[in-house]
Design a protein around this motif. Sequence first.
Motif, PDB file in Angstrom:
ATOM      1  N   PRO A  39       0.810  -1.214   0.000  1.00 48.23           N
ATOM      2  CA  PRO A  39       0.000   0.000   0.000  1.00 48.23           C
ATOM      3  C   PRO A  39       0.851   1.277   0.000  1.00 48.23           C
ATOM      4  N   GLY A  40       2.136   1.155   0.276  1.00 48.99           N
ATOM      5  CA  GLY A  40       2.994   2.329   0.380  1.00 48.99           C
ATOM      6  C   GLY A  40       3.973   2.426  -0.769  1.00 48.99           C
ATOM      7  N   ALA A  41       5.051   3.147  -0.502  1.00 54.25           N
ATOM      8  CA  ALA A  41       6.122   3.284  -1.494  1.00 54.25           C
ATOM      9  C   ALA A  41       7.164   2.210  -1.206  1.00 54.25           C
ATOM     10  N   ALA A  42       8.405   2.465  -1.577  1.00 51.77           N
ATOM     11  CA  ALA A  42       9.473   1.507  -1.326  1.00 51.77           C
ATOM     12  C   ALA A  42       9.521   1.155   0.161  1.00 51.77           C
ATOM     13  N   PHE A  43       9.723  -0.115   0.439  1.00 52.89           N
ATOM     14  CA  PHE A  43       9.781  -0.633   1.801  1.00 52.89           C
ATOM     15  C   PHE A  43       8.482  -0.365   2.573  1.00 52.89           C
ATOM     16  N   GLY A  46       4.875   5.086   3.991  1.00 50.49           N
ATOM     17  CA  GLY A  46       3.740   5.923   3.630  1.00 50.49           C
ATOM     18  C   GLY A  46       2.465   5.167   3.369  1.00 50.49           C
ATOM     19  N   GLU A  47       2.237   4.087   4.086  1.00 49.26           N
ATOM     20  CA  GLU A  47       1.048   3.266   3.845  1.00 49.26           C
ATOM     21  C   GLU A  47      -0.257   4.039   4.004  1.00 49.26           C
ATOM     22  N   GLY A  48      -0.270   5.052   4.848  1.00 52.95           N
ATOM     23  CA  GLY A  48      -1.498   5.798   5.102  1.00 52.95           C
ATOM     24  C   GLY A  48      -1.793   6.886   4.086  1.00 52.95           C
ATOM     25  N   VAL A  49      -0.872   7.130   3.184  1.00 51.96           N
ATOM     26  CA  VAL A  49      -1.052   8.214   2.205  1.00 51.96           C
ATOM     27  C   VAL A  49      -0.869   7.701   0.778  1.00 51.96           C
ATOM     28  N   THR A  50      -1.441   6.546   0.512  1.00 53.74           N
ATOM     29  CA  THR A  50      -1.322   5.912  -0.803  1.00 53.74           C
ATOM     30  C   THR A  50      -1.791   6.836  -1.925  1.00 53.74           C
ATOM     31  N   TRP A  51      -2.820   7.623  -1.682  1.00 51.05           N
ATOM     32  CA  TRP A  51      -3.359   8.527  -2.699  1.00 51.05           C
ATOM     33  C   TRP A  51      -2.314   9.537  -3.167  1.00 51.05           C
ATOM     34  N   GLY A 105      -5.188   1.873  -4.519  1.00 43.53           N
ATOM     35  CA  GLY A 105      -4.904   0.465  -4.791  1.00 43.53           C
ATOM     36  C   GLY A 105      -3.502   0.083  -4.360  1.00 43.53           C
ATOM     37  N   HIS A 106      -3.361  -1.157  -3.991  1.00 41.02           N
ATOM     38  CA  HIS A 106      -2.065  -1.666  -3.549  1.00 41.02           C
ATOM     39  C   HIS A 106      -1.289  -2.227  -4.739  1.00 41.02           C
ATOM     40  N   VAL A 107       0.000  -1.941  -4.770  1.00 38.57           N
ATOM     41  CA  VAL A 107       0.869  -2.417  -5.841  1.00 38.57           C
ATOM     42  C   VAL A 107       1.234  -3.875  -5.570  1.00 38.57           C
ATOM     43  N   TYR A 121       9.815  -6.420  -4.922  1.00 32.47           N
ATOM     44  CA  TYR A 121       9.503  -5.460  -5.976  1.00 32.47           C
ATOM     45  C   TYR A 121       8.862  -6.164  -7.158  1.00 32.47           C
ATOM     46  N   ASN A 122       8.680  -5.429  -8.262  1.00 34.17           N
ATOM     47  CA  ASN A 122       8.021  -5.982  -9.438  1.00 34.17           C
ATOM     48  C   ASN A 122       8.740  -5.519 -10.703  1.00 34.17           C
ATOM     49  N   VAL A 123       8.232  -5.905 -11.845  1.00 29.38           N
ATOM     50  CA  VAL A 123       8.859  -5.556 -13.135  1.00 29.38           C
ATOM     51  C   VAL A 123       8.879  -4.044 -13.326  1.00 29.38           C
ATOM     52  N   ALA A 124       7.793  -3.356 -12.988  1.00 31.14           N
ATOM     53  CA  ALA A 124       7.750  -1.901 -13.131  1.00 31.14           C
ATOM     54  C   ALA A 124       8.848  -1.243 -12.308  1.00 31.14           C
ATOM     55  N   ASP A 125       9.050  -1.717 -11.087  1.00 27.14           N
ATOM     56  CA  ASP A 125      10.097  -1.159 -10.224  1.00 27.14           C
ATOM     57  C   ASP A 125      11.478  -1.319 -10.846  1.00 27.14           C
ATOM     58  N   ILE A 126      11.710  -2.458 -11.485  1.00 27.24           N
ATOM     59  CA  ILE A 126      13.004  -2.701 -12.137  1.00 27.24           C
ATOM     60  C   ILE A 126      13.257  -1.639 -13.201  1.00 27.24           C
TER      61      ILE A 126
END
Length: 175
Positions: A39-43, A46-51, A105-107, A121-126
């Motif tokens: 739900p957040g950014a790297a690691f 910021g899970e509470g501010v996904t928007w 939405g969660h990545v 991580y995922n392909v987009a992150d790469i």
Amino acid sequence: MLVLAADQFAKHLALENLPYQEPVHVLGDFLIFYLTRNPGAAFSLGEGVTWIFTIALAAVALVIVYLAVTRVSSRLWAVALGLLLGGVLGNLTDRVLREPGFPVGHVVDFINTPWMMPAIYNVADIFIVTMMIGVALLVLVGLHLDGTRERRGAESDAPSGDEQSDAEASGQTKD
């Protein structure tokens, strides 16, 4: 669009075939698949501010498109920014379309390489990370968006008008 399609297809395969939050050792501890939703950014910061991440990703995508349309005439810059845009759109798609819903939405993350970094991580992150390194390299070597190169050194090192015209004619000053 190829990066976006590859990212979403890989996430689809992960969601369909991997157990949730259970490690699947693909190559020992070198490559582990570990399906999770971030739900957040790297690691998971910021899970509470996904928007906010949704807004940031959309802004980055718009800036890339603007630069591509108005300023980029270098092939290297076009490729780097195009691949970066694909990565950004991959994660933005998750933020917009995946649970729990728009725009929070969660990545989907599923790639774990613990020897390299303690992250999943995922392909987009790469593509985002590698293309940001590519952009930094393009800036460091002095390649401008229009394909011209930054001149280095003193004015006395600059080629004369004839030498400069010859260099431009041979394509040495543009990418």
